[in-house]
Design a protein around this motif. Sequence first.
Motif, short mmCIF file in Angstrom:
data_model
loop_
_atom_site.label_atom_id
_atom_site.label_comp_id
_atom_site.label_asym_id
_atom_site.label_seq_id
_atom_site.Cartn_x
_atom_site.Cartn_y
_atom_site.Cartn_z
N PRO A 183 0.84 -1.21 0.00
CA PRO A 183 0.00 0.00 0.00
C PRO A 183 0.87 1.26 0.00
O PRO A 183 1.99 1.28 0.50
CB PRO A 183 -0.80 -0.12 1.30
CG PRO A 183 0.03 -0.98 2.18
CD PRO A 183 0.78 -1.92 1.28
N VAL A 184 0.30 2.30 -0.57
CA VAL A 184 0.99 3.59 -0.67
C VAL A 184 0.14 4.68 -0.03
O VAL A 184 -1.08 4.71 -0.24
CB VAL A 184 1.24 3.97 -2.15
CG1 VAL A 184 1.80 5.38 -2.25
CG2 VAL A 184 2.19 2.98 -2.81
N GLU A 185 0.80 5.56 0.74
CA GLU A 185 0.11 6.75 1.24
C GLU A 185 1.07 7.93 1.17
O GLU A 185 2.11 7.93 1.82
CB GLU A 185 -0.39 6.57 2.67
CG GLU A 185 -1.16 7.80 3.15
CD GLU A 185 -1.67 7.66 4.57
OE1 GLU A 185 -0.88 7.32 5.47
OE2 GLU A 185 -2.89 7.89 4.79
N LEU A 186 0.74 8.90 0.35
CA LEU A 186 1.53 10.13 0.26
C LEU A 186 0.80 11.20 1.05
O LEU A 186 -0.37 11.49 0.79
CB LEU A 186 1.70 10.56 -1.18
CG LEU A 186 2.57 9.63 -2.04
CD1 LEU A 186 1.70 8.82 -2.97
CD2 LEU A 186 3.56 10.43 -2.84
N LYS A 187 1.51 11.80 1.99
CA LYS A 187 0.87 12.73 2.92
C LYS A 187 0.85 14.17 2.38
O LYS A 187 1.80 14.62 1.73
CB LYS A 187 1.58 12.69 4.26
CG LYS A 187 1.37 11.38 5.01
CD LYS A 187 2.01 11.41 6.37
CE LYS A 187 1.59 10.27 7.27
NZ LYS A 187 1.45 8.97 6.62
N CYS A 188 -0.25 14.83 2.69
CA CYS A 188 -0.41 16.24 2.33
C CYS A 188 -1.21 16.92 3.43
O CYS A 188 -2.32 16.48 3.75
CB CYS A 188 -1.12 16.39 1.00
SG CYS A 188 -1.54 18.10 0.58
N ASN A 189 -0.68 17.97 4.00
CA ASN A 189 -1.41 18.79 4.95
C ASN A 189 -1.45 20.22 4.43
O ASN A 189 -0.55 20.66 3.72
CB ASN A 189 -0.74 18.75 6.33
CG ASN A 189 -0.92 17.41 6.98
OD1 ASN A 189 -0.10 16.51 6.84
ND2 ASN A 189 -2.02 17.25 7.69
#
Lengths: 110, 114
Positions: A18-24
């Motif tokens: 699984p992939v999760e690219l974070k953005c805030n």
Amino acid sequence: AQRVTQPEKLLSVFKGAPVELKCNYSYSGSPELFWYVQYSRQRLQLLLRHISRESIKGFTADLNKGETSFHLKKPFAQEEDSAMYYCALAGYSSASKIIFGSGTRLSIRP
Amino acid sequence: EADIYQTPRYLVIGTGKKITLECSQTMGHDKMYWYQQDPGMELHLIHYSYGVNSTEKGDLSSESTVSRIRTEHFPLTLESARPSHTSQYLCASSDSVPQNSPLHFGNGTRLTVT
């Protein structure tokens, strides 16, 4: 002040993981959020936007207003997902501009 | 074919020279933008235009200037290039309607000032 933060410069995962690219983000109001992608030797292009609520190339992103986040996710990474990913934000006024984060390079290992 | 074109792709030039980076689009878009991007860094908006004879400075201070005399053409000019101007410059365009229409990017111009 408007700001988009992508905390990871580089994310490396194995194919099928699984992939999760974070953005805030920070914005005084209700922004519109986007993910743009740049594959090797190609132009920067739109991947998806939160108002569309679509899954594009298996990627999804949910706007979480409480956490001011717009993380990009994919359950099973593929080698062709290797690229540079940029999170972006825009307001809804006619004078609004789109601002970008610093980008995350996603590398999928075989 | 409707597209957005940037020339040149690469430019190496000496300090003090005047340069113009070209950007043209054949999509009939009203909005056009110039972004500056250093490797591994965010895209910084340096100029934008919402139509003919309309230009505004972006969030990043830049010594460059732009003009928008025709809808399809949005050139960026540096009167006197310096090594600090070395960067990649991306041109983009978008529709006015609907609000926040996606940006269409050109291939970019990589500028090196020696």
